[in-house]
Enzyme design. Structure first.
Site, PDB file in Angstrom:
ATOM      1  N   TYR A 262      -3.690  -2.446 -16.777  1.00  0.00           N
ATOM      2  CA  TYR A 262      -2.463  -2.559 -17.551  1.00  0.00           C
ATOM      3  C   TYR A 262      -2.703  -2.216 -19.016  1.00  0.00           C
ATOM      4  O   TYR A 262      -1.742  -2.087 -19.786  1.00  0.00           O
ATOM      5  CB  TYR A 262      -1.892  -3.970 -17.453  1.00  0.00           C
ATOM      6  CG  TYR A 262      -1.087  -4.232 -16.201  1.00  0.00           C
ATOM      7  CD1 TYR A 262       0.271  -3.921 -16.151  1.00  0.00           C
ATOM      8  CD2 TYR A 262      -1.663  -4.791 -15.085  1.00  0.00           C
ATOM      9  CE1 TYR A 262       1.020  -4.169 -15.013  1.00  0.00           C
ATOM     10  CE2 TYR A 262      -0.931  -5.039 -13.934  1.00  0.00           C
ATOM     11  CZ  TYR A 262       0.405  -4.726 -13.902  1.00  0.00           C
ATOM     12  OH  TYR A 262       1.149  -4.952 -12.763  1.00  0.00           O
TER      13      TYR A 262
ATOM     14  N   LEU B   3       2.798   2.409 -12.117  1.00  0.00           N
ATOM     15  CA  LEU B   3       1.907   2.829 -13.200  1.00  0.00           C
ATOM     16  C   LEU B   3       0.478   2.981 -12.717  1.00  0.00           C
ATOM     17  O   LEU B   3      -0.231   3.916 -13.107  1.00  0.00           O
ATOM     18  CB  LEU B   3       1.964   1.810 -14.341  1.00  0.00           C
ATOM     19  CG  LEU B   3       1.097   2.109 -15.571  1.00  0.00           C
ATOM     20  CD1 LEU B   3       1.548   3.396 -16.239  1.00  0.00           C
ATOM     21  CD2 LEU B   3       1.148   0.938 -16.556  1.00  0.00           C
TER      22      LEU B   3
ATOM     23  N   HIS C  12       4.132  -8.579   0.427  1.00  0.00           N
ATOM     24  CA  HIS C  12       2.868  -8.232   1.103  1.00  0.00           C
ATOM     25  C   HIS C  12       2.834  -8.797   2.524  1.00  0.00           C
ATOM     26  O   HIS C  12       3.366  -8.192   3.433  1.00  0.00           O
ATOM     27  CB  HIS C  12       1.656  -8.685   0.290  1.00  0.00           C
ATOM     28  CG  HIS C  12       1.538  -7.994  -1.032  1.00  0.00           C
ATOM     29  ND1 HIS C  12       1.350  -6.631  -1.131  1.00  0.00           N
ATOM     30  CD2 HIS C  12       1.593  -8.457  -2.308  1.00  0.00           C
ATOM     31  CE1 HIS C  12       1.282  -6.291  -2.409  1.00  0.00           C
ATOM     32  NE2 HIS C  12       1.440  -7.372  -3.145  1.00  0.00           N
TER      33      HIS C  12
END
Length: 888
Positions: free
Chosen positions: A515, A787, A729
């Site tokens: 990040y 990202l 998930h």
């Protein structure tokens, strides 16, 4: 290097030996098959007379077994057991056999006993459908006309003989019987009577199904040579009605492989009363326990499902039953305007980590009671006990395998029909149906190229903007990059280094470091945080660009997760003001609040003293704004866009399993992080009370939808099963057949991200997503972190594209997954009406509109019927299936 002569000779010798062995095996197999066929022909040509004591009223009657070699003759008996036929020679020959049999006496009885033994074996084991000359008309298989004419007599004997009933004799749905195929010069299958093949008996060894006084009805047959010949054997229609139903019940049990002591409820129908030869359609699953162990398994599964129903929050009034609110259109016109809401007299108090709501300050009666922590930990231990039970694991595993194979068989039969149905739906295809990204983090919602372009743009247009306070001084954007010895020209995607690679596999800590653009936390604070020196202006601008791209795609929606850390109560007002001041809104997006499970970090930093501090910081502002919206007007407006609450962190960290008597949050003062189920319960309990209060005031509610089952123990999934509406998930369900089956029965949504899992915990080819989908679990695809994960501008389409290529998903499969994503999402009832159809809230094909979803009704009907059959299996046929979808 060329092979040596010795190696070549050895290879040739080996090849020759293998060929010889194969040829020998073929001729041995052929000889064995020929012997079996000869034995079958010999048995069927033997004409004997035997007694059967299974007839009505205990009377012994005689029955003929066998036929003549010549298929052009029909044998007819009169009352004196004298055989007649058009060919006198054949009749004399058969009558001589009867005379010889009567003279032999005891020797004959021995032959009868021997034949009865062979007949019982034939009944027990049946005859395989792979025997030559078995076929039928219509869509079922028929033997090739080039078959050897030497098998003609076998074919005709199988048609005429009074053999055990086989599965080949079941009728089609339209009443047409299955027939043996015609050989090159044999009996024409068109001439075989429709009733001649109705005699069906089990081939699985359940001979004891026909009790005393039961009869196997023998049907009439017609010959192509003499259609007027009739048999004097009594027809089945002459049997009493109760006797007919007993035989039909035996046939059905035999086909379903049920034991003789299992009773099947067979209410007489009008068709049965008129025609005994009609075989009723069979259900895929008969809800009858086979033994005590299986009944115990079903009881434990029912207990688990009942526990979930007792915990999960469900709205009292369904959205489609509520009157249309006049303020709805006004809020859409100006989603940032605060409409005053009157304050109520409700009083709330925090007790043992759970908020309790009362009608007023002086009231002592709790309005919305919630199960206690002790009760929850007791129940979750019960679920875990069921999960670890061997026979429950075995039963659930077999049911899941059955569901998987059943779907594959469905596709083999109906895939072409689905494709034709999709082609007939005008305008719709995969690209213009609604798809929701049900799990995406806001801080990583843009792809790496987008972020790089945005950083370069800001560095070029606003180099002198003061963006951070670091090392005791304020720094401009240009000074920040100079301190890093970087220029805008130097920046590229590789230098940005935000994309996950092989170094992040099973390293959640390294994944979180991605990040940080260029590995610098200061760049993350400047561009990817909303509580920084510039009040999150850069993040708001890049967010608007992402929302603009989302709206341009028109058919893609997203549910973004944004963080509240629980370090202080003012976080809620800061986040709400960031939304309102920057006017962040899109009809293609809704928001979820994610809580990082970082108590141990805050405790180590001295920010909190106990776990109770985090609970207070998160939930006190929410109860305040719900009771009195005027106390936090911006937060009230922001919460109108919030649809869910998430829990995030590395699930692979080791943790202690909670006991039945855990410390309260105020007593949790040690430096260790609480277990996942501990976090989840206290978030659930406070959200449950909050939602009850908000629903009572007519405000939108907030669902609990945490990250769960990405790694760690199955305890996380057990807690998710009891408390959560959907989870993200869930790949660890593959390790627990019981929980997987329970998630299927409860249809709990799974927002799965195979590409994200591929970078963190599980290789793509090992991902259980296709298995879950085939078995019928409620799964959807999501991007998680574009990202770090994705390379294209449309991350969600990239997920669908890779799944379609790797797992060979059809267009129908992709459209069904997209439809699931809309159902799982927190978008409004009005939006789902527009995206799915006016009756989307109805179960089954009635709630599906192919012109909206591009999913054929055939697929939805299969999913719905299969799910109902599994529920009936668990509830022994007593499950109550609501017509409308669940609200949880």
């Amino acid at each position: 290097m060329d092979p040596s002569p010795t190696s070549l000779h050895l290879a040739m010798a080996a090849f020759f030996g293998a060929s010889l062995m194969a040829i020998s095996a073929f001729f041995i197999h052929k000889r064995s098959v020929d012997q079996i066929l000869e034995r079958l022909i010999e048995v069927r040509r033997t004409v004997v007379k035997y007694t059967d004591d299974r007839f009505i009223d205990g009377e012994e009657e005689f029955e003929e077994i066998g036929v003549d070699d010549d298929d052009e003759h029909d044998v007819v008996h009169d009352d004196d057991d004298v055989v007649h036929d058009d060919d006198d020679g054949v009749v004399d020959e058969i009558n001589e056999v009867f005379d010889d049999v009567e003279e032999e006496g005891e020797d004959y009885r021995g032959k009868v006993e021997n034949f009865n033994m062979n007949l019982k074996k034939a009944i027990c084991y049946g005859i395989s459908s792979s025997v030559p000359n078995f076929g039928c008309k219509g869509d079922l298989f028929v033997e090739d006309e080039s078959s050897s004419s030497s098998l003609h007599h076998l074919s005709s004997s199988l048609d005429k003989s009074k053999l055990p009933l086989l599965h080949r004799f079941l009728k089609n749905g339209d009443g047409s019987s299955l027939r043996t195929s015609a050989s090159s010069d044999g009996v024409d299958s068109e001439t075989v009577d429709k009733n001649s093949t109705e005699n069906t008996m089990p081939s699985n060894g359940n001979c004891k199904e026909l009790q005393d006084k039961d009869i196997i009805p023998v049907q009439e047959t017609k010959s192509s040579a003499d259609s007027d010949a009739k048999s004097t054997v009594p027809k089945a229609s002459a049997l009493p009605q109760t006797q007919k139903r007993r035989v039909t019940a035996c046939e059905r049990k035999a086909i379903l492989d049920l034991p003789a002591n299992v009773e099947i409820d067979m209410a007489p129908t009008e068709a049965e009363e008129n025609d005994f030869n009609t075989v009723l359609p069979l259900k895929a699953a008969i809800p009858v326990p086979l033994n005590m162990e299986e009944e115990e398994v079903r009881r434990m599964l029912r207990e688990c499902l009942k526990l979930r129903e007792s915990y999960i929050y469900q709205e009292q009034v369904a959205p489609w039953s509520k009157p249309v609110d006049a303020t709805t259109t006004e809020e859409k016109d100006d989603p940032f305007h605060f409409y005053p809401v009157e304050k109520t007299d409700h009083d709330f108090r925090m007790e043992d980590g759970v908020m309790h709501v009362y009608a007023s300050k002086n009231d002592t009666v709790e309005l919305f009671p919630v199960p206690s922590a002790t009760q929850f930990f007791t129940d979750i231990h019960h679920v875990l006990k069921v999960v670890s039970t061997g026979n429950v694991n075995s039963a659930c595993y077999h049911r899941l395998r059955f569901l998987e194979e059943k779907f594959r068989l469905y596709l083999l039969v109906n895939s072409d029909r689905e494709f034709l149905a999709q082609k007939s739906a005008p305008h719709r295809d995969f690209y213009n149906i609604r798809k929701v990204d049900t799990h995406i983090h806001h801080s990583a919602c843009m792809n790496q190229k987008h972020l790089l372009r945005f950083i370069k743009s800001k560095l070029r247009k606003e180099p002198d903007e003061v963006v951070i306070f670091r090392d005791g001084k304020y720094l401009t954007l240009k000074e920040v990059f100079e301190s890093l010895d970087l220029t805008g020209y130097d920046l590229n995607v590789d230098l940005l280094d935000v994309h996950a690679d092989k170094t992040t596999f099973h390293r959640f800590d390294k994944f979180n470091l991605k990040y940080n653009p260029c590995g610098q936390s200061r760049l993350r604070e400047i561009f990817l945080k909303q509580d920084n020196l510039i009040q999150g202006r850069f993040l708001a601008e890049v967010t608007k660009e992402v929302l603009s791209d989302l709206e341009a795609s028109k058919y893609q929606m997203a549910e973004y997760r944004i963080s509240i850390y629980g370090r202080k109560q003012s976080e809620w007002d800061q986040l709400a003001s960031w939304f309102i001041n920057n006017k962040i809104y899109s009809e293609n997006a809704v928001w979820l609040i994610q809580l990082p499970r970082l108590y141990n970090v805050y405790k180590g930093m001295g920010i909190v003293t106990s776990f109770q501090n985090i609970i207070d910081n998160i939930f006190l502002p929410l109860f305040e704004v719900t009771v009195d919206p005027n106390s936090h007007p911006q937060l009230h407006v922001f919460l109108m866009q919030v649809v869910g609450f998430d829990l995030v962190d590395d699930e692979s960290k080791p943790e202690r399993r909670p006991t039945k008597h855990m410390p309260t949050p105020s007593e949790w003062t040690n430096e260790f992080n609480p277990a996942f189920s501990y976090y989840t319960y206290y978030c659930y309990a406070n959200l449950f009370t909050l939602n009850k209060l908000r629903e009572a005031k007519g405000l939108p509610t907030i669902k609990l939808r945490p990250h769960c089952g990405e790694a760690g123990d199955v305890d996380h999934l057990a807690a998710g099963f009891l408390l959560c509406h959907n989870i993200s998930h869930g790949i660890n369900l593959r390790k627990s057949p019981v929980l997987q089956y329970l998630y299927y029965l409860a249809q709990i949504g799974l927002a799965m991200s195979p590409l994200s899992n591929n970078s963190l915990f599980l290789d793509y080819h090992r991902n259980p997503f296709p298995m879950y989908f085939q078995r019928g679990l409620n799964v959807s695809l999501s991007s998680d972190d574009p990202l770090q994960i994705h390379l294209t501008k449309e991350a969600l389409i990239e997920e669908y594209s890779v799944a379609a290529q790797v797992w060979k998903f059809s267009a129908c499969n992709l459209c069904e997954i997209a439809r699931n994503s809309v159902y799982q999402s927190g978008f409004s009832h009005a939006a789902k009406l527009h995206w799915l159809g006016d009756k989307y809230f109805l179960r089954g094909p009635e709630g599906n509109d192919i012109h909206k979803t591009n999913v054929p009704k055939l697929r939805i009907a299969f999913r719905h019927e299969t799910w109902k059959e599994e529920l009936q299996y668990v509830y022994n046929g007593k499950a109550r299936i609501p017509e409308e979808i669940d609200l949880f």
